[in-house]
Design an enzyme around this catalytic site. Structure first.
Site, PDB file in Angstrom:
ATOM      1  N   ASP A 188      -9.216  13.076   3.299  1.00 42.18           N
ATOM      2  CA  ASP A 188     -10.059  13.237   4.492  1.00 42.18           C
ATOM      3  C   ASP A 188      -9.624  14.532   5.184  1.00 42.18           C
ATOM      4  OD1 ASP A 188      -7.707  12.648   5.850  1.00 42.18           O
ATOM      5  OD2 ASP A 188      -8.539  10.977   6.994  1.00 42.18           O
ATOM      6  N   HIS A 189     -10.135  14.751   6.395  1.00 40.90           N
ATOM      7  CA  HIS A 189      -9.801  15.980   7.137  1.00 40.90           C
ATOM      8  C   HIS A 189      -8.299  16.084   7.411  1.00 40.90           C
ATOM      9  CE1 HIS A 189     -10.597  12.686   9.881  1.00 40.90           C
ATOM     10  NE2 HIS A 189      -9.838  13.277  10.792  1.00 40.90           N
TER      11      HIS A 189
ATOM     12  N   CYS B  91      -4.427  11.376   3.276  1.00 39.82           N
ATOM     13  CA  CYS B  91      -4.984  11.362   4.632  1.00 39.82           C
ATOM     14  C   CYS B  91      -3.841  11.702   5.585  1.00 39.82           C
ATOM     15  CB  CYS B  91      -5.685  10.039   4.949  1.00 39.82           C
ATOM     16  SG  CYS B  91      -4.646   8.564   4.970  1.00 39.82           S
TER      17      CYS B  91
ATOM     18  N   THR C 116      -1.788   9.719   7.277  1.00 40.59           N
ATOM     19  CA  THR C 116      -0.622   8.860   7.046  1.00 40.59           C
ATOM     20  C   THR C 116      -0.454   8.463   5.582  1.00 40.59           C
ATOM     21  OG1 THR C 116      -2.009   6.937   7.421  1.00 40.59           O
ATOM     22  CG2 THR C 116      -0.823   7.813   9.342  1.00 40.59           C
ATOM     23  N   GLY C 117      -1.505   8.588   4.810  1.00 38.37           N
ATOM     24  CA  GLY C 117      -1.515   8.077   3.433  1.00 38.37           C
ATOM     25  C   GLY C 117      -1.865   6.605   3.363  1.00 38.37           C
TER      26      GLY C 117
ATOM     27  N   GLY D 100      -4.529   4.542   5.205  1.00 36.91           N
ATOM     28  CA  GLY D 100      -5.931   4.102   5.115  1.00 36.91           C
ATOM     29  C   GLY D 100      -6.556   4.448   3.776  1.00 36.91           C
TER      30      GLY D 100
ATOM     31  N   HIS E  83       7.925   1.598 -12.890  1.00 39.48           N
ATOM     32  CA  HIS E  83       7.847   0.143 -12.777  1.00 39.48           C
ATOM     33  C   HIS E  83       6.426  -0.381 -12.556  1.00 39.48           C
ATOM     34  CE1 HIS E  83      12.341  -0.747 -11.672  1.00 39.48           C
ATOM     35  NE2 HIS E  83      12.228   0.069 -12.690  1.00 39.48           N
TER      36      HIS E  83
ATOM     37  N   ARG F  66       8.832  -6.682 -18.882  1.00 37.86           N
ATOM     38  CA  ARG F  66       8.863  -7.357 -17.587  1.00 37.86           C
ATOM     39  C   ARG F  66       8.004  -6.625 -16.552  1.00 37.86           C
ATOM     40  NH1 ARG F  66      13.397  -4.278 -17.623  1.00 37.86           N
ATOM     41  NH2 ARG F  66      14.192  -3.406 -15.671  1.00 37.86           N
ATOM     42  N   HIS F  67       7.953  -5.314 -16.669  1.00 33.50           N
ATOM     43  CA  HIS F  67       7.127  -4.551 -15.717  1.00 33.50           C
ATOM     44  C   HIS F  67       5.644  -4.733 -16.042  1.00 33.50           C
ATOM     45  CE1 HIS F  67      10.598  -3.067 -13.801  1.00 33.50           C
ATOM     46  NE2 HIS F  67      11.009  -2.338 -14.829  1.00 33.50           N
TER      47      HIS F  67
END
Ligand code: RB5
Length: 142
Positions: A7-8, A64, A66-67, A69, A97, A132-133
């Site tokens: 985004d912006h 974005c 904060t990363g 949203g 993982h 397992r992963h």
């Protein structure tokens, strides 16, 4: 082929990542946005996620402020495992993982140099392939 979108709030870091791609001959598709004008992060998070989910692109990067949203939007698309990373160890571990196929970053959280280091780590680390992963990833998908 790497899908990238923001985004912006993530636009300037996206452009820095694209410059890194261009310098290193990494192929990418830019799903926008294309300016600092205010826009809605789910549009770009989903566009990148769909490109990865349908096989058009191998991995995705979403950004974005904060990363957060944009990662939530990406994770709504079936088959997407999008991880928010603000450090290189997380980027390494989520590939090893979780076999994360989309990286999310917050441009208000990481600076450009750390952002590029996170992208490099994410793109250059292979999934461990450990049973397992894989079992745990399958449980996420169920
Ligand atoms: C936009 O102002 C901001 O809310 C967005 O970039 C993102 O951080 C949302 O999670």
């Amino acid at each position: 082929m790497i899908a990238i979108g923001s985004d912006h709030g993530g636009y300037e870091l996206k452009e820095k990542v694209i410059a890194y791609f261009n310098q290193n001959g990494i192929e990418y598709k830019d799903y926008g946005c294309y300016s600092l004008d205010s826009c809605d992060y789910p549009v770009f998070g989903k566009a990148v996620a769909r490109a990865v989910a349908n096989g058009e692109c191998e991995k995705g990067i979403v950004i974005c402020t904060t990363g957060l949203g944009i990662s939530m939007a990406a994770n709504k698309v079936k088959g997407i495992r999008c991880a928010v990373c603000a450090d290189t160890l997380s980027a390494k571990m989520t590939r090893l993982h979780n076999n994360a196929n989309v990286l999310s970053m917050g441009a208000g959280i990481v600076g450009p140099n750390l952002g590029i280091a996170i992208v490099e780590t994410f793109l250059n680390t292979e999934f461990s392939g450990d049973e397992r992963h894989q079992r745990r990833i399958d449980l996420i998908e169920e």
